[in-house]
Design an enzyme around this catalytic site. Sequence first.
Site, PDB file in Angstrom:
ATOM      1  N   GLU A  20       0.829  -1.202   0.000  1.00 32.16           N
ATOM      2  CA  GLU A  20       0.000   0.000   0.000  1.00 32.16           C
ATOM      3  C   GLU A  20       0.868   1.259   0.000  1.00 32.16           C
ATOM      4  OE1 GLU A  20      -3.644  -1.880   2.758  1.00 32.16           O
ATOM      5  OE2 GLU A  20      -1.971  -0.809   3.683  1.00 32.16           O
ATOM      6  N   THR A  97      -6.129   0.176   2.918  1.00 33.39           N
ATOM      7  CA  THR A  97      -7.287  -0.426   2.268  1.00 33.39           C
ATOM      8  C   THR A  97      -8.292  -0.816   3.335  1.00 33.39           C
ATOM      9  OG1 THR A  97      -6.225  -2.591   2.333  1.00 33.39           O
ATOM     10  CG2 THR A  97      -5.934  -1.285   0.325  1.00 33.39           C
ATOM     11  N   LYS A 184     -14.511  -0.849   7.097  1.00 31.60           N
ATOM     12  CA  LYS A 184     -13.924  -1.813   8.045  1.00 31.60           C
ATOM     13  C   LYS A 184     -12.441  -2.039   7.774  1.00 31.60           C
ATOM     14  CE  LYS A 184     -14.470  -6.665   9.405  1.00 31.60           C
ATOM     15  NZ  LYS A 184     -13.397  -7.348   8.660  1.00 31.60           N
ATOM     16  N   ASP A 185     -11.619  -1.735   8.775  1.00 32.91           N
ATOM     17  CA  ASP A 185     -10.181  -1.951   8.602  1.00 32.91           C
ATOM     18  C   ASP A 185      -9.599  -2.636   9.839  1.00 32.91           C
ATOM     19  OD1 ASP A 185      -9.774  -0.038  10.587  1.00 32.91           O
ATOM     20  OD2 ASP A 185      -8.108   0.907   9.511  1.00 32.91           O
ATOM     21  N   MET A 186      -8.264  -2.655   9.929  1.00 31.01           N
ATOM     22  CA  MET A 186      -7.608  -3.351  11.038  1.00 31.01           C
ATOM     23  C   MET A 186      -6.604  -2.476  11.786  1.00 31.01           C
ATOM     24  SD  MET A 186      -7.069  -7.075   9.149  1.00 31.01           S
ATOM     25  CE  MET A 186      -6.318  -7.838  10.568  1.00 31.01           C
ATOM     26  N   GLU A 187      -6.627  -1.162  11.549  1.00 31.09           N
ATOM     27  CA  GLU A 187      -5.639  -0.291  12.205  1.00 31.09           C
ATOM     28  C   GLU A 187      -6.166   1.043  12.722  1.00 31.09           C
ATOM     29  OE1 GLU A 187      -5.016  -1.458   8.986  1.00 31.09           O
ATOM     30  OE2 GLU A 187      -3.629  -3.090   9.486  1.00 31.09           O
ATOM     31  N   ASP A 210     -12.557  -4.722  -0.917  1.00 36.53           N
ATOM     32  CA  ASP A 210     -13.508  -5.843  -0.857  1.00 36.53           C
ATOM     33  C   ASP A 210     -14.814  -5.376  -0.243  1.00 36.53           C
ATOM     34  OD1 ASP A 210     -13.233  -6.616   2.281  1.00 36.53           O
ATOM     35  OD2 ASP A 210     -11.297  -6.040   1.464  1.00 36.53           O
TER      36      ASP A 210
HETATM   37  N1  SAH Z   1      -4.116 -11.500   2.610  1.00 39.78           N
HETATM   38  C1  SAH Z   1      -3.606 -10.181   2.553  1.00 39.78           C
HETATM   39  C2  SAH Z   1      -3.599  -9.614   3.939  1.00 39.78           C
HETATM   40  C3  SAH Z   1      -4.293  -8.306   4.033  1.00 39.78           C
HETATM   41  S1  SAH Z   1      -5.068  -8.078   5.549  1.00 39.78           S
HETATM   42  C4  SAH Z   1      -2.253 -10.195   1.901  1.00 39.78           C
HETATM   43  O1  SAH Z   1      -1.705 -11.246   1.749  1.00 39.78           O
HETATM   44  O2  SAH Z   1      -1.726  -9.159   1.506  1.00 39.78           O
HETATM   45  C5  SAH Z   1      -6.004  -6.702   5.282  1.00 39.78           C
HETATM   46  C6  SAH Z   1      -5.341  -5.362   5.367  1.00 39.78           C
HETATM   47  O3  SAH Z   1      -6.127  -4.497   4.582  1.00 39.78           O
HETATM   48  C7  SAH Z   1      -5.353  -4.738   6.773  1.00 39.78           C
HETATM   49  O4  SAH Z   1      -4.260  -3.880   6.951  1.00 39.78           O
HETATM   50  C8  SAH Z   1      -6.694  -3.979   6.824  1.00 39.78           C
HETATM   51  O5  SAH Z   1      -6.587  -2.704   7.429  1.00 39.78           O
HETATM   52  C9  SAH Z   1      -7.109  -3.827   5.367  1.00 39.78           C
HETATM   53  N2  SAH Z   1      -8.410  -4.432   4.993  1.00 39.78           N
HETATM   54  C10 SAH Z   1      -8.824  -4.587   3.710  1.00 39.78           C
HETATM   55  N3  SAH Z   1     -10.042  -5.156   3.661  1.00 39.78           N
HETATM   56  C11 SAH Z   1     -10.434  -5.374   4.938  1.00 39.78           C
HETATM   57  C12 SAH Z   1     -11.611  -5.953   5.534  1.00 39.78           C
HETATM   58  N4  SAH Z   1     -12.623  -6.408   4.809  1.00 39.78           N
HETATM   59  N5  SAH Z   1     -11.658  -6.035   6.881  1.00 39.78           N
HETATM   60  C13 SAH Z   1     -10.639  -5.580   7.626  1.00 39.78           C
HETATM   61  N6  SAH Z   1      -9.519  -5.033   7.127  1.00 39.78           N
HETATM   62  C14 SAH Z   1      -9.389  -4.909   5.794  1.00 39.78           C
END
Ligand code: SAH
Length: 247
Positions: A20, A97, A184-187, A210
């Site tokens: 990213e 993302t 929805k994210d993770m950070e 997604d």
């Molecule tokens: N499988 C991926 C891992 C990405 S994890 C790889 O191999 O590259 C997802 C990352 O994108 C996290 O940093 C999160 O903030 C963001 N993200 C994207 N779509 C997401 C979703 N549906 N839910 C939560 N986080 C999401």
Amino acid sequence: VSTLSSTTSSILLQIAMRAEADPFRARLAGFSPWQPLSPPLPALFCSASLHSRPVHLVIPGSDQRFHVDSIGTQPAAVTAFAAISRFRPSLIINAGTAGGFSSAGAAIGDVYISDGPVAFHDRRVPLGAFEPAGIGSYPSLECRALAASLNLKLGRLTTGDSLDLCDADARQIAPTNSTLPPVKDMEAAAIAWVAGLFGIPFIGLKAITDLVDHEHPTAAQFERNLEMAVARLAETLERVVTSISIA
Ligand code: SAH
């Protein structure tokens, strides 16, 4: 953005994944090489100048044991602490993302900017004041004029440590009195918490990879759309940082 009056105050950009960060880094000429931020953290930073304003880009880096980007809230919070302590920025932007909700009008490649509080959706502690403390609801900088001028969607950022969406998390994300689409994210909430401790304004900027309420599995959508979404993110992030820098 009126909070950034001094032309020399820096902007900190925090991005979870190298994939990213690199397209943005390539767009903006003059970034220094990646350097360790604060060993033993795997976090890396690089710096550039935009319209005489220092811009620091930080990523949590590659996990030493698993050899993948250190995504999620724990690296995000510790990296934010180290980066803010070092650079004392006047603004932190968490770009990345995210998952969108087609039921709320999201499409793949949309870029959302944060509006209103940033919450956690996977911290369930029904014990008095621990419940709202777990959810967090950390403030984000009011960006409606910026969003309108750059034609960005406004979103309600919601953070958890899983890519998938279980029923309990979905119930937590479901709109209460908010009409803003969830993103929805993770950070984001983890970084917004640290920004709040330092009294630094927080902005989240998220490109949709997604649709979480879509029949296709989230992980497959993510992988298919990552490159396109990240290109849009890089272009939008440059416009946001430029707008803020020349404001
Ligand atoms: N499988 C991926 C891992 C990405 S994890 C790889 O191999 O590259 C997802 C990352 O994108 C996290 O940093 C999160 O903030 C963001 N993200 C994207 N779509 C997401 C979703 N549906 N839910 C939560 N986080 C999401």
